[in-house]
Design an enzyme around this catalytic site. Structure first.
Site, PDB file in Angstrom:
ATOM      1  N   THR A  40       0.724  -1.319  -0.004  1.00 41.53           N
ATOM      2  CA  THR A  40       0.046   0.179  -0.047  1.00 41.53           C
ATOM      3  C   THR A  40       0.891   1.249  -0.032  1.00 41.53           C
ATOM      4  O   THR A  40       1.967   1.249   0.601  1.00 41.53           O
ATOM      5  CB  THR A  40      -1.018   0.143   1.229  1.00 41.53           C
ATOM      6  OG1 THR A  40      -0.069  -0.082   2.354  1.00 41.53           O
ATOM      7  CG2 THR A  40      -1.851  -1.268   1.180  1.00 41.53           C
ATOM      8  N   GLY A  67      -4.365  -0.095  12.094  1.00 42.91           N
ATOM      9  CA  GLY A  67      -4.922   0.609  11.265  1.00 42.91           C
ATOM     10  C   GLY A  67      -5.193  -0.106   9.778  1.00 42.91           C
ATOM     11  O   GLY A  67      -6.384   0.126   9.045  1.00 42.91           O
ATOM     12  N   LEU A 215     -21.351 -12.985  21.131  1.00 40.51           N
ATOM     13  CA  LEU A 215     -21.452 -11.845  22.024  1.00 40.51           C
ATOM     14  C   LEU A 215     -20.644 -10.912  22.156  1.00 40.51           C
ATOM     15  O   LEU A 215     -19.398 -10.985  22.075  1.00 40.51           O
ATOM     16  CB  LEU A 215     -21.659 -12.451  23.318  1.00 40.51           C
ATOM     17  CG  LEU A 215     -22.883 -13.368  23.474  1.00 40.51           C
ATOM     18  CD1 LEU A 215     -22.986 -14.238  24.746  1.00 40.51           C
ATOM     19  CD2 LEU A 215     -24.281 -12.693  23.317  1.00 40.51           C
ATOM     20  N   GLU A 272      -9.641   3.649  15.601  1.00 42.13           N
ATOM     21  CA  GLU A 272      -9.754   4.711  14.471  1.00 42.13           C
ATOM     22  C   GLU A 272     -10.970   5.706  14.993  1.00 42.13           C
ATOM     23  O   GLU A 272     -12.045   5.134  15.444  1.00 42.13           O
ATOM     24  CB  GLU A 272      -9.952   4.197  13.237  1.00 42.13           C
ATOM     25  CG  GLU A 272      -9.108   3.168  12.873  1.00 42.13           C
ATOM     26  CD  GLU A 272      -7.739   3.699  12.563  1.00 42.13           C
ATOM     27  OE1 GLU A 272      -7.708   4.744  11.643  1.00 42.13           O
ATOM     28  OE2 GLU A 272      -6.690   3.045  12.900  1.00 42.13           O
TER      29      GLU A 272
HETATM   30  N1  LIG Z   1       2.681   3.021   2.365  1.00 44.57           N
HETATM   31  C1  LIG Z   1       2.118   4.042   3.364  1.00 44.57           C
HETATM   32  N2  LIG Z   1       2.573   4.998   3.895  1.00 44.57           N
HETATM   33  C2  LIG Z   1       1.768   5.496   4.944  1.00 44.57           C
HETATM   34  N3  LIG Z   1       0.629   5.346   5.458  1.00 44.57           N
HETATM   35  C3  LIG Z   1       0.078   4.298   4.876  1.00 44.57           C
HETATM   36  C4  LIG Z   1       0.732   3.321   3.756  1.00 44.57           C
HETATM   37  N4  LIG Z   1      -0.169   2.334   3.614  1.00 44.57           N
HETATM   38  C5  LIG Z   1      -1.149   2.586   4.234  1.00 44.57           C
HETATM   39  N5  LIG Z   1      -1.138   3.654   5.075  1.00 44.57           N
HETATM   40  C6  LIG Z   1      -2.104   3.931   6.107  1.00 44.57           C
HETATM   41  O1  LIG Z   1      -1.395   4.155   7.276  1.00 44.57           O
HETATM   42  C7  LIG Z   1      -2.257   4.191   8.339  1.00 44.57           C
HETATM   43  C8  LIG Z   1      -1.757   3.326   9.730  1.00 44.57           C
HETATM   44  O2  LIG Z   1      -0.947   2.402   9.268  1.00 44.57           O
HETATM   45  P1  LIG Z   1      -0.909   1.178  10.375  1.00 44.57           P
HETATM   46  O3  LIG Z   1      -1.945   1.147  11.394  1.00 44.57           O
HETATM   47  O4  LIG Z   1      -0.723  -0.051   9.593  1.00 44.57           O
HETATM   48  O5  LIG Z   1       0.493   1.381  11.012  1.00 44.57           O
HETATM   49  P2  LIG Z   1       0.661   2.220  12.433  1.00 44.57           P
HETATM   50  O6  LIG Z   1       0.051   3.336  12.682  1.00 44.57           O
HETATM   51  O7  LIG Z   1       2.356   2.231  12.405  1.00 44.57           O
HETATM   52  O8  LIG Z   1       0.391   0.947  13.471  1.00 44.57           O
HETATM   53  P3  LIG Z   1      -0.609   1.012  14.701  1.00 44.57           P
HETATM   54  O9  LIG Z   1      -2.060   1.422  14.008  1.00 44.57           O
HETATM   55  O10 LIG Z   1      -0.399  -0.469  15.338  1.00 44.57           O
HETATM   56  O11 LIG Z   1       0.044   2.166  15.608  1.00 44.57           O
HETATM   57  C9  LIG Z   1      -3.369   3.203   7.967  1.00 44.57           C
HETATM   58  O12 LIG Z   1      -4.793   4.052   8.062  1.00 44.57           O
HETATM   59  C10 LIG Z   1      -3.003   2.968   6.576  1.00 44.57           C
HETATM   60  O13 LIG Z   1      -4.161   2.869   5.624  1.00 44.57           O
END
Ligand SMILES: Nc1ncnc2c1ncn2[C@@H]1O[C@H](COP(=O)(O)OP(=O)(O)OP(=O)(O)O)[C@@H](O)[C@H]1O
Length: 295
Positions: A40, A67, A215, A272
């Site tokens: 992504t 996320g 549940l 979220e």
């Molecule tokens: N390549 C990317 N670069 C930056 N953000 C991305 C990318 N791909 C997806 N996202 C978005 O970044 C958001 C956060 O991602 P994710 O929750 O996987 O990581 P995190 O924030 O490091 O982990 P956590 O939520 O456990 O703290 C998601 O909403 C996701 O859709």
């Protein structure tokens, strides 16, 4: 089960998962004949990949933080035909992966996925949204609101630092809950409705949550209970929790409920902030086929 799509957020967490991806791919290819990785680039890409790939793969592996998993589950859940789903944990808390006994070391998680241990998992739903872990209002959503990318880098401790900053603000709202199993019409400072048993990386709120019983676990914290609640949270839960005799904590289980709050509250869903009250929440029993670890 041969065709596997790994949907990977390369920027999740500390990129530990990303750095191990080659090794993980090799490991998975020992068991699954067709493994492809889809990276992504931004929010929304994960859902697009699910829509594109769901009908042609046997298994989707969500590789990222909570996320990313939230986004993938929300794209998978409404589909008529859903491939199996698995999680390679790569974020700060990885709550649902913990609930289903997935190792937090990505390579060891991949080894568990290779075992193809399948369970049909309940998921929560409201207003066309879906959740694996929890739905919450009050203190819990305020903690999420104040978490930013920098504080997330501190890992799960940052949740507790934020929570301890906010806990004494004790912002009260009027809460009305209706369900077949219980009603509530009084003040509160927090409501957490759980499906999974982990929240913020610890098995704190619903240690006995069963992800196959159809549940939801409903926990209401009244104003006067904040001190008790915090003490309880620190003591990390014992077997008879929640003690139903404690008048300051209301706990019950149900398969659906309607919630109103005054003033209107922001909803935190699996970490979220996505909606506001009022809300009608229900459970979709054993809706998702998941590959689990040691549960
Ligand atoms: N390549 C990317 N670069 C930056 N953000 C991305 C990318 N791909 C997806 N996202 C978005 O970044 C958001 C956060 O991602 P994710 O929750 O996987 O990581 P995190 O924030 O490091 O982990 P956590 O939520 O456990 O703290 C998601 O909403 C996701 O859709």
């Amino acid at each position: 089960m041969n065709t596997v799509a790994i949907i990977l957020n390369p920027n999740a967490g500390n990129k530990k998962l990303m750095n191990q991806m080659e090794e993980i791919e090799t490991e998975l290819k020992e068991t699954f004949s067709n493994v492809k990785i889809y990276q992504t680039k931004q929010e929304g890409d994960g859902a697009k990949y699910v829509e594109k790939l769901a009908s042609s793969v046997d298994l989707i592996i969500g590789a990222g933080g909570d996320g990313t998993i939230f986004e993938l589950v929300n794209a998978l859940a409404p589909l008529q035909e859903r491939p199996a789903f698995a999680i390679l944990p790569g974020g700060t808390c990885n709550d649902f992966s913990r609930t289903i006994g997935i190792n937090q070391e990505p390579l060891l998680a991949a080894k568990q996925i290779k075992e193809k241990k399948i369970k049909q998992i309940d998921i929560g739903t409201f207003n066309h949204q879906y959740f694996l872990n929890f739905w919450g209002i009050g203190l819990i959503s305020k903690v999420s609101e104040q978490m930013d990318k920098n504080s997330k880098k501190l890992g799960k401790m940052s949740y507790y630092i934020q929570a301890s900053k906010l806990i004494f603000q004790n912002e009260v709202f009027h809460l009305k809950i209706e369900s077949d199993d219980s009603t509530y019409d009084d003040d509160a400072v927090m409501v957490v409705i759980g499906n999974g048993s982990f929240l913020g990386g610890v098995q704190s709120f619903f240690p006995q949550a069963n992800i196959q019983d159809g549940l939801l676990d409903v926990l209401i914290i009244k104003q006067a209970s904040m001190q008790n609640f915090w003490t309880w949270l620190q003591s990390q839960v014992n077997d008879d929790y929640p003690d139903k005799k404690n008048e300051e904590i209301v706990y019950f289980r149900t398969n659906s409920l309607k919630i109103e709050a005054q003033p209107i509250q922001k909803i935190d869903c699996d970490g979220e902030l996505i909606d506001e009250t009022p809300s009608t929440i229900s459970i979709l029993p054993q809706h998702l086929t998941m590959l689990v670890g040691d549960v």
